[in-house]
Design a protein around this motif. Structure first.
Motif, PDB file in Angstrom:
ATOM      1  N   LEU A 208       0.811  -1.225   0.000  1.00 38.36           N
ATOM      2  CA  LEU A 208       0.000   0.000   0.000  1.00 38.36           C
ATOM      3  C   LEU A 208       0.838   1.266   0.000  1.00 38.36           C
ATOM      4  O   LEU A 208       0.359   2.342  -0.377  1.00 38.36           O
ATOM      5  CB  LEU A 208      -0.922   0.001   1.228  1.00 38.36           C
ATOM      6  CG  LEU A 208      -1.918  -1.160   1.317  1.00 38.36           C
ATOM      7  CD1 LEU A 208      -2.639  -1.125   2.664  1.00 38.36           C
ATOM      8  CD2 LEU A 208      -2.912  -1.120   0.173  1.00 38.36           C
ATOM      9  N   GLY A 209       2.081   1.178   0.490  1.00 44.60           N
ATOM     10  CA  GLY A 209       2.954   2.344   0.516  1.00 44.60           C
ATOM     11  C   GLY A 209       2.678   3.314   1.637  1.00 44.60           C
ATOM     12  O   GLY A 209       3.149   4.455   1.609  1.00 44.60           O
ATOM     13  N   ILE A 210       1.891   2.908   2.641  1.00 45.65           N
ATOM     14  CA  ILE A 210       1.615   3.748   3.803  1.00 45.65           C
ATOM     15  C   ILE A 210       1.686   2.879   5.059  1.00 45.65           C
ATOM     16  O   ILE A 210       1.556   1.657   4.991  1.00 45.65           O
ATOM     17  CB  ILE A 210       0.231   4.434   3.713  1.00 45.65           C
ATOM     18  CG1 ILE A 210      -0.891   3.404   3.570  1.00 45.65           C
ATOM     19  CG2 ILE A 210       0.194   5.444   2.574  1.00 45.65           C
ATOM     20  CD1 ILE A 210      -2.291   4.009   3.603  1.00 45.65           C
ATOM     21  N   PRO A 211       1.870   3.501   6.240  1.00 43.92           N
ATOM     22  CA  PRO A 211       1.909   2.714   7.478  1.00 43.92           C
ATOM     23  C   PRO A 211       0.567   2.076   7.802  1.00 43.92           C
ATOM     24  O   PRO A 211      -0.496   2.613   7.469  1.00 43.92           O
ATOM     25  CB  PRO A 211       2.287   3.751   8.542  1.00 43.92           C
ATOM     26  CG  PRO A 211       2.895   4.892   7.806  1.00 43.92           C
ATOM     27  CD  PRO A 211       2.194   4.918   6.480  1.00 43.92           C
ATOM     28  N   VAL A 212       0.626   0.935   8.477  1.00 44.50           N
ATOM     29  CA  VAL A 212      -0.553   0.271   9.023  1.00 44.50           C
ATOM     30  C   VAL A 212      -0.357   0.162  10.525  1.00 44.50           C
ATOM     31  O   VAL A 212       0.587  -0.478  10.989  1.00 44.50           O
ATOM     32  CB  VAL A 212      -0.764  -1.123   8.403  1.00 44.50           C
ATOM     33  CG1 VAL A 212      -1.929  -1.840   9.081  1.00 44.50           C
ATOM     34  CG2 VAL A 212      -1.009  -1.005   6.902  1.00 44.50           C
ATOM     35  N   PHE A 213      -1.245   0.800  11.289  1.00 40.64           N
ATOM     36  CA  PHE A 213      -1.152   0.819  12.746  1.00 40.64           C
ATOM     37  C   PHE A 213      -2.171  -0.152  13.332  1.00 40.64           C
ATOM     38  O   PHE A 213      -3.325   0.201  13.567  1.00 40.64           O
ATOM     39  CB  PHE A 213      -1.405   2.227  13.286  1.00 40.64           C
ATOM     40  CG  PHE A 213      -0.472   3.286  12.775  1.00 40.64           C
ATOM     41  CD1 PHE A 213       0.870   3.006  12.535  1.00 40.64           C
ATOM     42  CD2 PHE A 213      -0.922   4.576  12.531  1.00 40.64           C
ATOM     43  CE1 PHE A 213       1.735   3.990  12.059  1.00 40.64           C
ATOM     44  CE2 PHE A 213      -0.064   5.566  12.075  1.00 40.64           C
ATOM     45  CZ  PHE A 213       1.271   5.277  11.832  1.00 40.64           C
ATOM     46  N   ASP A 214      -1.767  -1.381  13.532  1.00 38.07           N
ATOM     47  CA  ASP A 214      -2.613  -2.356  14.215  1.00 38.07           C
ATOM     48  C   ASP A 214      -2.671  -2.011  15.700  1.00 38.07           C
ATOM     49  O   ASP A 214      -1.654  -1.669  16.312  1.00 38.07           O
ATOM     50  CB  ASP A 214      -2.036  -3.756  14.019  1.00 38.07           C
ATOM     51  CG  ASP A 214      -2.689  -4.767  14.917  1.00 38.07           C
ATOM     52  OD1 ASP A 214      -3.868  -5.094  14.673  1.00 38.07           O
ATOM     53  OD2 ASP A 214      -2.037  -5.203  15.885  1.00 38.07           O
ATOM     54  N   SER A 215      -3.844  -2.102  16.316  1.00 42.66           N
ATOM     55  CA  SER A 215      -4.002  -1.670  17.706  1.00 42.66           C
ATOM     56  C   SER A 215      -3.145  -2.463  18.681  1.00 42.66           C
ATOM     57  O   SER A 215      -2.581  -1.902  19.626  1.00 42.66           O
ATOM     58  CB  SER A 215      -5.469  -1.777  18.131  1.00 42.66           C
ATOM     59  OG  SER A 215      -6.255  -0.790  17.512  1.00 42.66           O
ATOM     60  N   VAL A 216      -3.044  -3.779  18.499  1.00 46.49           N
ATOM     61  CA  VAL A 216      -2.217  -4.583  19.402  1.00 46.49           C
ATOM     62  C   VAL A 216      -0.748  -4.176  19.269  1.00 46.49           C
ATOM     63  O   VAL A 216      -0.036  -3.998  20.262  1.00 46.49           O
ATOM     64  CB  VAL A 216      -2.398  -6.083  19.116  1.00 46.49           C
ATOM     65  CG1 VAL A 216      -1.504  -6.914  20.033  1.00 46.49           C
ATOM     66  CG2 VAL A 216      -3.855  -6.489  19.288  1.00 46.49           C
TER      67      VAL A 216
END
Length: 386
Positions: A208-216
Motif C-alpha cells: 500500500l505504501g503507507i503505514p498500518v497501525f494495528d491496535s495490538v
C-alpha cells in the motif's frame, strides 16, 4: 527497572479477547527476551453505544486489576482496549492518569497509542479498519475528528460480540485494510485489540505504501517506548521498527518550534534502515495555519544550494532574509511562503546524514537564544541517531 531482568509490560485486557495475547507474544519474539508481557482481565463482552456497554469500561475494575499487576513490579501499564475511540479520548487520558496515581507506574491505552503513532508519522488523514457496528464506527470517526484526524472509513464488519471479532479471518481484515487505504489516507489503523491485523502488516505496508497501525502492535510499541526502551524490531511493520525514532524526532522539532517561535521546523535524514530519505521529512512541527511540507518530495534535496553549502561548511546556516547567497529553492518561498530560515547539519561518522530546518514566514533576525536552541536540537538528534 533492574538491569538483571527484562522490561515488564502490564496489560489490562478485555475478558473476551482471544487474539490479543497470542499476537502480543508473537510480536515479542523480536524483543529477544528483553521485554515480557503480563495480563489481567476485566469484564468486556459486547461493544455498543448504550449504557450497558459503557458500564463495562468503568475505571474501578481496571484500577483493581492494575493493583494486582503492580504486585508483579511491572514497568508500565496499558489498558489494551480501544474504548476511548468511541467513548472519548479524554476518558482514556483520565484513565491513564488514574492508573499511574493508583500504582505509581506510567500508563497509557490503545487509543492513546494509536494517536501517538499518528503524531509520530504526521498523519492527519487516517484510514479505519473496524469490526464494529456502523454506529460505533461513526462515533470513532467523530472522536478522531476532535483530535485533528480526518478519517477514511472502510465498511465495518458489523459485529457487536467482542469474542466474535477474533473469528474474523485475517485475510478479510487484510482486505478491509486495503479498502481503507484510499481517498488520500496517509496511514490505516486497525482499531480493535481482538482482531488479527498484525500478521499482515509488513506485507500490506509494502503493497500500500503507507503505514498500518494495528491496535495490538501500537499498544505494545507505546508501552515499551513509555517505559524508556526504544523498540526497533524488524518484520512487524514500521511502527515497531521505526516508531520510537520518529516520535523522538517529532519531540525535538516540537520543542525547537516553541523555543524559537518559528513557523515550521523539519528534519531530513538518510536512514534507509528506518525507511527515511532526505527527500521526505522525518518529522515536522507547525504553527497553526501553516502549510505542511512533510509529504512534498518534488525536490532533489541534496542538490539544493543551501544543502550544498551545509555539506561544504558543516556549520549552521542562519538567514534572516534571502537577499544573499546561498539562495533557497524558489518553491520554498513561492509555495510555502518562507522568508527566513536557519539550517543545521546533523552528522554521523563524519557524514552529513541530515539537517534541521527552522522556517519563518517573515524576515527576522535570529538571536543567540534561537541559535542555542538549534544547536541543542542538533545535539539531541545526533544522540538519537547514534
Amino acid at each position: 527497572m533492574s538491569e538483571n531482568r527484562p522490561l515488564r509490560v502490564g496489560m489490562l485486557t478485555p475478558s473476551s479477547n482471544t487474539a490479543l495475547e497470542p499476537v502480543t507474544y508473537a510480536l515479542l519474539r523480536g524483543a529477544a527476551g528483553s521485554v515480557t508481557a503480563h495480563f489481567a482481565r476485566v469484564p468486556v463482552t459486547r461493544i455498543a453505544l448504550d449504557a450497558g456497554s459503557d458500564a463495562q469500561f468503568d475505571p474501578a475494575p481496571m484500577l483493581a486489576a492494575a493493583r494486582q499487576l503492580a504486585d508483579a513490579k511491572v514497568d508500565v501499564l496499558v489498558w489494551n482496549g480501544t474504548s476511548g475511540s468511541w467513548l472519548g479520548v479524554e476518558r482514556d487520558r483520565a484513565l491513564a492518569a488514574a492508573l499511574t496515581a493508583e500504582t505509581g507506574v506510567p500508563a497509557t491505552t490503545s487509543t492513546l497509542a494509536l494517536l501517538d503513532a499518528c503524531a509520530a508519522y504526521g498523519v492527519t488523514r487516517l484510514g479505519l479498519a473496524l469490526p464494529y457496528t456502523r454506529d460505533v464506527a461513526e462515533a470513532i470517526v467523530a472522536t478522531y475528528a476532535k483530535e485533528g484526524l480526518e478519517c477514511v472509513l472502510a465498511e465495518p464488519f458489523g459485529e457487536d460480540d467482542n469474542e466474535a471479532f477474533a473469528r474474523i479471518p485475517a485475510a478479510d481484515v487484510a482486505a478491509q485494510i486495503g479498502r481503507a487505504a484510499t481517498d488520500g489516507a496517509q496511514a490505516v489503523a486497525v482499531v480493535c485489540t481482538n482482531v488479527h491485523g498484525a500478521g499482515e502488516t509488513e506485507r500490506l505496508e509494502q503493497a500500500l505504501g503507507i503505514p498500518v497501525f494495528d491496535s495490538v502492535t501500537a499498544t505494545l510499541w507505546r508501552a515499551v517506548d513509555l517505559a524508556g526502551a526504544t523498540p526497533s524490531w524488524p518484520g512487524h511493520g514500521t511502527l515497531l521498527r521505526d516508531g520510537s525514532l520518529r516520535a523522538r524526532v517529532q519531540s525535538v522539532l516540537t520543542d525547537l518550534l516553541g523555543a524559537t517561535g518559528a513557523d515550521r521546523t523539519t528534519f531530513r535524514v538518510d536512514l534507509p534502515e528506518h525507511g527515511l530519505h532526505v527527500d521526505l521529512t522525518a518529522g515536522e512541527a507547525l504553527r497553526d495555519g501553516v502549510r505542511s511540507i512533510r509529504r512534498d518530495a518534488s525536490l532533489d534535496q541534496r542538490r539544493l544550494n543551501t544543502v550544498e553549502w551545509l555539506e561544504a561548511e558543516r556549520r549552521p546556516l542562519v538567514q534572516p532574509h534571502f537577499r544573499a547567497a546561498p539562495h533557497p529553492p524558489r518553491a520554498l518561498v513561492d509555495v510555502y511562503g518562507v522568508r527566513a530560515q536557519m539550517l543545521s547539519p546533523v552528522q554521523c561518522d563524519g557524514a552529513l546524514t541530515g539537517w534541521i530546518s527552522v522556517h519563518s514566514l517573515r524576515e527576522r533576525d535570529w538571536g543567540a537564544a534561537d541559535r542555542e536552541a538549534l544547536a541543542a536540537a542538533a545535539d539531541r538528534l545526533t544522540a538519537h541517531l547514534a
